[in-house]
Design a protein around this motif. Structure first.
Motif, PDB file in Angstrom:
ATOM      1  N   ILE A  15      36.199  40.480  68.564  1.00 13.86           N
ATOM      2  CA  ILE A  15      35.096  40.646  69.515  1.00 13.86           C
ATOM      3  C   ILE A  15      35.251  39.674  70.686  1.00 13.86           C
ATOM      4  CG2 ILE A  15      32.602  40.319  69.826  1.00 13.86           C
ATOM      5  CD1 ILE A  15      32.269  41.410  66.938  1.00 13.86           C
ATOM      6  N   LEU A  16      35.583  38.437  70.385  1.00 20.75           N
ATOM      7  CA  LEU A  16      35.717  37.425  71.438  1.00 20.75           C
ATOM      8  C   LEU A  16      36.883  37.722  72.379  1.00 20.75           C
ATOM      9  CD1 LEU A  16      34.959  34.207  69.379  1.00 20.75           C
ATOM     10  CD2 LEU A  16      33.675  35.018  71.366  1.00 20.75           C
ATOM     11  N   ASN A  17      37.917  38.368  71.860  1.00 21.74           N
ATOM     12  CA  ASN A  17      39.103  38.644  72.674  1.00 21.74           C
ATOM     13  C   ASN A  17      39.113  40.045  73.276  1.00 21.74           C
ATOM     14  OD1 ASN A  17      40.849  36.170  72.437  1.00 21.74           O
ATOM     15  ND2 ASN A  17      40.529  36.594  70.269  1.00 21.74           N
ATOM     16  N   SER A  18      38.087  40.824  72.968  1.00 21.01           N
ATOM     17  CA  SER A  18      38.006  42.188  73.481  1.00 21.01           C
ATOM     18  C   SER A  18      37.549  42.195  74.940  1.00 21.01           C
ATOM     19  CB  SER A  18      37.024  43.001  72.633  1.00 21.01           C
ATOM     20  OG  SER A  18      36.698  44.221  73.264  1.00 21.01           O
ATOM     21  N   LYS A  19      38.099  43.108  75.710  1.00 19.97           N
ATOM     22  CA  LYS A  19      37.641  43.292  77.090  1.00 19.97           C
ATOM     23  C   LYS A  19      36.447  44.240  77.152  1.00 19.97           C
ATOM     24  CE  LYS A  19      42.162  42.411  79.170  1.00 19.97           C
ATOM     25  NZ  LYS A  19      43.294  42.973  79.966  1.00 19.97           N
ATOM     26  N   LYS A  20      36.358  45.138  76.164  1.00 22.95           N
ATOM     27  CA  LYS A  20      35.212  46.051  76.114  1.00 22.95           C
ATOM     28  C   LYS A  20      35.010  46.504  74.674  1.00 22.95           C
ATOM     29  CE  LYS A  20      33.094  50.160  78.138  1.00 22.95           C
ATOM     30  NZ  LYS A  20      33.109  51.105  79.278  1.00 22.95           N
ATOM     31  N   THR A  21      33.858  46.143  74.114  1.00 25.41           N
ATOM     32  CA  THR A  21      33.512  46.519  72.745  1.00 25.41           C
ATOM     33  C   THR A  21      32.342  47.493  72.764  1.00 25.41           C
ATOM     34  OG1 THR A  21      34.262  44.395  71.850  1.00 25.41           O
ATOM     35  CG2 THR A  21      32.728  45.666  70.496  1.00 25.41           C
ATOM     36  N   VAL A  22      32.446  48.507  71.936  1.00 24.97           N
ATOM     37  CA  VAL A  22      31.410  49.532  71.795  1.00 24.97           C
ATOM     38  C   VAL A  22      31.042  49.616  70.316  1.00 24.97           C
ATOM     39  CG1 VAL A  22      30.984  52.029  71.951  1.00 24.97           C
ATOM     40  CG2 VAL A  22      32.165  50.849  73.806  1.00 24.97           C
ATOM     41  N   ALA A  23      29.791  49.949  70.021  1.00 22.90           N
ATOM     42  CA  ALA A  23      29.367  50.145  68.632  1.00 22.90           C
ATOM     43  C   ALA A  23      28.924  51.582  68.423  1.00 22.90           C
ATOM     44  CB  ALA A  23      28.228  49.195  68.280  1.00 22.90           C
ATOM     45  N   LEU A  24      29.290  52.137  67.275  1.00 18.70           N
ATOM     46  CA  LEU A  24      28.792  53.443  66.829  1.00 18.70           C
ATOM     47  C   LEU A  24      27.977  53.192  65.572  1.00 18.70           C
ATOM     48  CD1 LEU A  24      28.749  56.607  66.795  1.00 18.70           C
ATOM     49  CD2 LEU A  24      30.809  56.471  65.360  1.00 18.70           C
ATOM     50  N   THR A  25      26.699  53.554  65.600  1.00 18.45           N
ATOM     51  CA  THR A  25      25.841  53.289  64.443  1.00 18.45           C
ATOM     52  C   THR A  25      25.270  54.580  63.867  1.00 18.45           C
ATOM     53  OG1 THR A  25      23.782  53.006  65.722  1.00 18.45           O
ATOM     54  CG2 THR A  25      25.185  51.063  65.442  1.00 18.45           C
ATOM     55  N   GLY A  26      25.045  54.533  62.548  1.00 22.26           N
ATOM     56  CA  GLY A  26      24.457  55.662  61.850  1.00 22.26           C
ATOM     57  C   GLY A  26      23.275  55.218  61.011  1.00 22.26           C
ATOM     58  N   ALA A  27      22.817  56.102  60.158  1.00 28.83           N
ATOM     59  CA  ALA A  27      21.582  55.872  59.404  1.00 28.83           C
ATOM     60  C   ALA A  27      21.637  54.621  58.537  1.00 28.83           C
ATOM     61  CB  ALA A  27      21.272  57.090  58.540  1.00 28.83           C
ATOM     62  N   VAL A 188      32.089  50.343  63.900  1.00 31.40           N
ATOM     63  CA  VAL A 188      31.519  51.532  63.264  1.00 31.40           C
ATOM     64  C   VAL A 188      30.647  51.048  62.113  1.00 31.40           C
ATOM     65  CG1 VAL A 188      32.013  53.722  62.125  1.00 31.40           C
ATOM     66  CG2 VAL A 188      33.554  52.872  63.916  1.00 31.40           C
ATOM     67  N   ILE A 189      29.337  51.271  62.236  1.00 29.95           N
ATOM     68  CA  ILE A 189      28.385  50.609  61.341  1.00 29.95           C
ATOM     69  C   ILE A 189      27.411  51.612  60.731  1.00 29.95           C
ATOM     70  CG2 ILE A 189      26.656  48.775  61.178  1.00 29.95           C
ATOM     71  CD1 ILE A 189      27.843  47.858  64.011  1.00 29.95           C
ATOM     72  N   GLY A 190      27.385  51.675  59.410  1.00 27.71           N
ATOM     73  CA  GLY A 190      26.368  52.461  58.722  1.00 27.71           C
ATOM     74  C   GLY A 190      26.466  53.954  58.924  1.00 27.71           C
ATOM     75  N   THR A 191      27.671  54.460  59.072  1.00 30.39           N
ATOM     76  CA  THR A 191      27.850  55.901  59.223  1.00 30.39           C
ATOM     77  C   THR A 191      29.029  56.368  58.383  1.00 30.39           C
ATOM     78  OG1 THR A 191      28.359  57.699  60.774  1.00 30.39           O
ATOM     79  CG2 THR A 191      29.190  55.516  61.345  1.00 30.39           C
ATOM     80  N   THR A 192      28.895  57.538  57.800  1.00 34.79           N
ATOM     81  CA  THR A 192      29.979  58.098  56.985  1.00 34.79           C
ATOM     82  C   THR A 192      31.086  58.685  57.845  1.00 34.79           C
ATOM     83  OG1 THR A 192      28.780  60.205  56.866  1.00 34.79           O
ATOM     84  CG2 THR A 192      28.460  58.643  55.046  1.00 34.79           C
ATOM     85  N   ALA A 193      30.845  58.772  59.146  1.00 38.01           N
ATOM     86  CA  ALA A 193      31.842  59.311  60.085  1.00 38.01           C
ATOM     87  C   ALA A 193      32.274  60.721  59.692  1.00 38.01           C
ATOM     88  CB  ALA A 193      33.054  58.381  60.174  1.00 38.01           C
ATOM     89  N   LEU A 194      31.289  61.520  59.303  1.00 38.65           N
ATOM     90  CA  LEU A 194      31.564  62.905  58.918  1.00 38.65           C
ATOM     91  C   LEU A 194      30.961  63.916  59.891  1.00 38.65           C
ATOM     92  CD1 LEU A 194      30.974  62.745  55.046  1.00 38.65           C
ATOM     93  CD2 LEU A 194      33.169  62.952  56.228  1.00 38.65           C
ATOM     94  N   VAL A 195      29.844  63.544  60.525  1.00 39.07           N
ATOM     95  CA  VAL A 195      29.125  64.494  61.374  1.00 39.07           C
ATOM     96  C   VAL A 195      29.738  64.522  62.768  1.00 39.07           C
ATOM     97  CG1 VAL A 195      26.892  65.113  62.366  1.00 39.07           C
ATOM     98  CG2 VAL A 195      27.002  64.117  60.069  1.00 39.07           C
ATOM     99  N   GLN A 196      30.218  65.681  63.148  1.00 38.38           N
ATOM    100  CA  GLN A 196      30.804  65.852  64.475  1.00 38.38           C
ATOM    101  C   GLN A 196      29.724  66.256  65.482  1.00 38.38           C
ATOM    102  OE1 GLN A 196      33.703  64.993  65.313  1.00 38.38           O
ATOM    103  NE2 GLN A 196      34.902  64.973  63.426  1.00 38.38           N
ATOM    104  N   PRO A 197      29.921  65.912  66.759  1.00 39.54           N
ATOM    105  CA  PRO A 197      31.110  65.264  67.320  1.00 39.54           C
ATOM    106  C   PRO A 197      31.078  63.738  67.308  1.00 39.54           C
ATOM    107  CG  PRO A 197      29.695  66.002  69.097  1.00 39.54           C
ATOM    108  CD  PRO A 197      29.022  66.445  67.819  1.00 39.54           C
TER     109      PRO A 197
END
Length: 250
Positions: A15-27, A188-197
Motif C-alpha cells: 500500500i505504501l509503495n503503490s501509486k494507485k490503490t483501489v478496493a473492491l468490497t462485498g457483503a 479485495v475484501i469480503g467478497t466471494t468474487a463470483l458475481v459478475q461483472p
C-alpha cells in the motif's frame, strides 16, 4: 513474527509503495456491522429466493411481494453502523493511500464512515425513487409500515438498488473498469468474487499488472490469483494493516 504478521507487513508495504490503490468490497465487510451476507449461512437468500423477491419482473408485477424483502433489508441497514473495516478504508483514503472503493454493497456504510470516492456497483437502499414520476426520497423520509410505500403522486416507490434482471448502472461500470485498469494494487475484501461483472474487476487489474491483496474468512475463486491472501475477518486485518502503515510513516 507470525505468518499473519508477515502478511500484514507485506500488505502495508504494498500500500505504501503503490501509486494507485483501489478496493473492491462485498457483503463480508459489513457482516461485522450486523448485516448478514446474502449467500452465507443465515443470509437473506436462505429466507427469500432472489429470483422471486428481488427480480425486476416480480417488482413490476407484484411490488408488495418485493417490498417484503426490501423492508427487511432497509430496517436491518438502518440499525447498522460502520465497523473498523469501513473506518480503516476511510482513513487510507484520507491519507491519500486509497483512490476509490468499488462496493457491491447497498448499505451506505462506507460513506457513513467518511469515505468520499465510493462507486456503488449495485446502487443503494437508502434512497428511493418513484416508478411513475421519478421523484427521489431518502428511506428515512418514507414510512414503510405499509408496503409498498407510495409517492405523493400515487406511484410505487422502489429502492435505488439494482434488482435481478437489471443492468449495472453504466457510469458505475465505466468508472469501476477505469479504476481497475489504472491501479497497481487492488484490495479485495469480503467478497466471494463470483458475481459478475464486479468479479472481473480484480482480474482486469491483474491483467494490467496490478497486485491483489485478498482479505476473506475463507478461500475464494480469486485466492489462487491473489498475491497476498489474509484469511480472517476484515475488521481485524484492515485495522492491523492501517496501524502498520501509520507506524511506517512515522
Amino acid at each position: 513474527m507470525s505468518a499473519y504478521e508477515d502478511l500484514i507487513d507485506e500488505a502495508a508495504s504494498l500500500i505504501l509503495n503503490s501509486k494507485k490503490t483501489v478496493a473492491l468490497t462485498g457483503a463480508g465487510i459489513s457482516a461485522e456491522s450486523g448485516i448478514a451476507t446474502f449467500r452465507g449461512e443465515g443470509g437473506i437468500w436462505e429466507k427469500y429466493d432472489p429470483e422471486e423477491y428481488a427480480h425486476i419482473a416480480t417488482f413490476r408485477r407484484n411490488p408488495s411481494r418485493s417490498w417484503i424483502l426490501f423492508k427487511e433489508m432497509i430496517e436491518t441497514i438502518k440499525k447498522a453502523a460502520p465497523n473498523p473495516s469501513h473506518f480503516a478504508l476511510a482513513k487510507l483514503e484520507e491519507m491519500e493511500l486509497l483512490s476509490s472503493i468499488i462496493t457491491q454493497n447497498v448499505d451506505n456504510l462506507h460513506q457513513d464512515a467518511g469515505s468520499k470516492n465510493v462507486i456503488e456497483f449495485h446502487g443503494n437502499t437508502i434512497n428511493l425513487s418513484c416508478m411513475d414520476c421519478d421523484r427521489k426520497y431518502t428511506a428515512s423520509e418514507v414510512s414503510i409500515d405499509e408496503i409498498p410505500p407510495l409517492c405523493e403522486c400515487g406511484g410505487v416507490l422502489r429502492p435505488d438498488a439494482v434488482l435481478f434482471g437489471e443492468a449495472i448502472p453504466f457510469e458505475a461500470l465505466v468508472e469501476s473498469r477505469k479504476e481497475s485498469e489504472e491501479c497497481d494494487l487492488i484490495l479485495v475484501i469480503g467478497t466471494t468474487a463470483l458475481v459478475q461483472p464486479a468479479a472481473s474487476m480484480p482480474l482486469i487489474a491483474k491483467g494490467a499488472g496490478a497486485k491483489i491483496i485478498e482479505i476473506n474468512p475463507e478461500e475464494t475463486a480469486l485466492t489462487l490469483t491473489a498475491d497476498i491472501f489474509i484469511k480472517g475477518g476484515s475488521a481485524r486485518a484492515l485495522s492491523d494493516i492501517l496501524k502498520k502503515v501509520e507506524y511506517n510513516l512515522r
